[in-house]
Scaffold this active site. Structure first.
Site, PDB file in Angstrom:
ATOM      1  N   LYS A   1       0.879  -1.251   0.121  1.00  0.00           N
ATOM      2  CA  LYS A   1      -0.014   0.151  -0.142  1.00  0.00           C
ATOM      3  C   LYS A   1       0.712   1.325   0.087  1.00  0.00           C
ATOM      4  CE  LYS A   1      -3.587   0.240   2.938  1.00  0.00           C
ATOM      5  NZ  LYS A   1      -4.429   0.269   4.111  1.00  0.00           N
TER       6      LYS A   1
ATOM      7  N   CYS B   1       0.424  15.001  -6.618  1.00  0.00           N
ATOM      8  CA  CYS B   1       0.014  14.259  -7.720  1.00  0.00           C
ATOM      9  C   CYS B   1      -1.188  13.211  -7.325  1.00  0.00           C
ATOM     10  CB  CYS B   1       1.089  13.187  -8.145  1.00  0.00           C
ATOM     11  SG  CYS B   1       0.420  12.081  -9.523  1.00  0.00           S
TER      12      CYS B   1
ATOM     13  N   CYS C   1      -2.595  11.445 -10.244  1.00  0.00           N
ATOM     14  CA  CYS C   1      -2.804  10.804 -11.411  1.00  0.00           C
ATOM     15  C   CYS C   1      -1.726   9.564 -11.448  1.00  0.00           C
ATOM     16  CB  CYS C   1      -2.490  11.309 -12.795  1.00  0.00           C
ATOM     17  SG  CYS C   1      -0.443  11.701 -13.142  1.00  0.00           S
TER      18      CYS C   1
ATOM     19  N   CYS D   1       3.352  16.500  -7.595  1.00  0.00           N
ATOM     20  CA  CYS D   1       2.977  16.557  -9.076  1.00  0.00           C
ATOM     21  C   CYS D   1       4.257  17.135 -10.018  1.00  0.00           C
ATOM     22  CB  CYS D   1       1.843  17.361  -9.137  1.00  0.00           C
ATOM     23  SG  CYS D   1       1.491  17.851 -11.216  1.00  0.00           S
TER      24      CYS D   1
ATOM     25  N   HIS E   1       0.775  14.556 -15.605  1.00  0.00           N
ATOM     26  CA  HIS E   1      -0.902  14.457 -15.661  1.00  0.00           C
ATOM     27  C   HIS E   1      -1.415  15.064 -17.100  1.00  0.00           C
ATOM     28  CE1 HIS E   1      -0.476  18.302 -13.716  1.00  0.00           C
ATOM     29  NE2 HIS E   1      -1.451  18.754 -14.594  1.00  0.00           N
TER      30      HIS E   1
HETATM   31  S1  FES Z   1      -1.225  14.951 -11.124  1.00  0.00           S
HETATM   32 FE1  FES Z   1       0.053  13.493 -11.319  1.00  0.00          FE
HETATM   33  S2  FES Z   1       1.728  14.502 -12.292  1.00  0.00           S
HETATM   34 FE2  FES Z   1       0.417  15.976 -12.086  1.00  0.00          FE
END
Ligand code: FES
Length: 114
Positions: free
Chosen positions: A61, A78, A80, A89, A93
């Site tokens: 996890k 982040c 994504c 991030c 994304h």
């Molecule tokens: S939200 Fe994943 S790199 Fe920006």
């Protein structure tokens, strides 16, 4: 009709006892095989649908925790799971959204006056 022949009424279809002895096990094996193949394919497709494809895959996890006092005036996290700097991030994304038609973006935490 002999005693060893089974007929489907009004269809003209007849099966001997010997044919039934082969047909029934074949049908049962085919049904069980179809179920197992379907079950296997469903499990594979679930794995394909994983959100996290590259971050700390050796961990059961992935969890990060930050103290509010350490965040400073602004932090960009982040959501994504494509960032090379995860949990932060790095803009990955944007490429993901262009390639997939998705619309994910980061979580931005900042002080009100920042
Ligand atoms: S939200 Fe994943 S790199 Fe920006």
């Amino acid at each position: 009709m002999s005693a060893a022949t089974y007929a489907v009424p009004s269809s003209g279809f007849r099966l001997s006892k010997e044919h039934l002895a082969v047909a029934v096990p074949v049908a049962v094996i085919a049904a069980a095989g179809g179920f197992l193949v379907s079950h296997y394919l469903n499990r594979r497709s679930c794995k394909k649908g994983q959100v996290n494809t590259c971050v700390h895959k050796d961990s059961p996890k992935v969890v990060h925790s930050f103290d509010m006092e350490d965040i400073g005036t602004k932090a960009v996290y982040c959501r994504c799971w494509k960032s090379k700097k995860f949990p932060y991030c790095d803009g990955a994304h944007t490429k993901h959204n262009e390639e997939t038609g998705d619309n994910v973006g980061p979580l931005i935490i900042k002080k009100k006056d920042a």
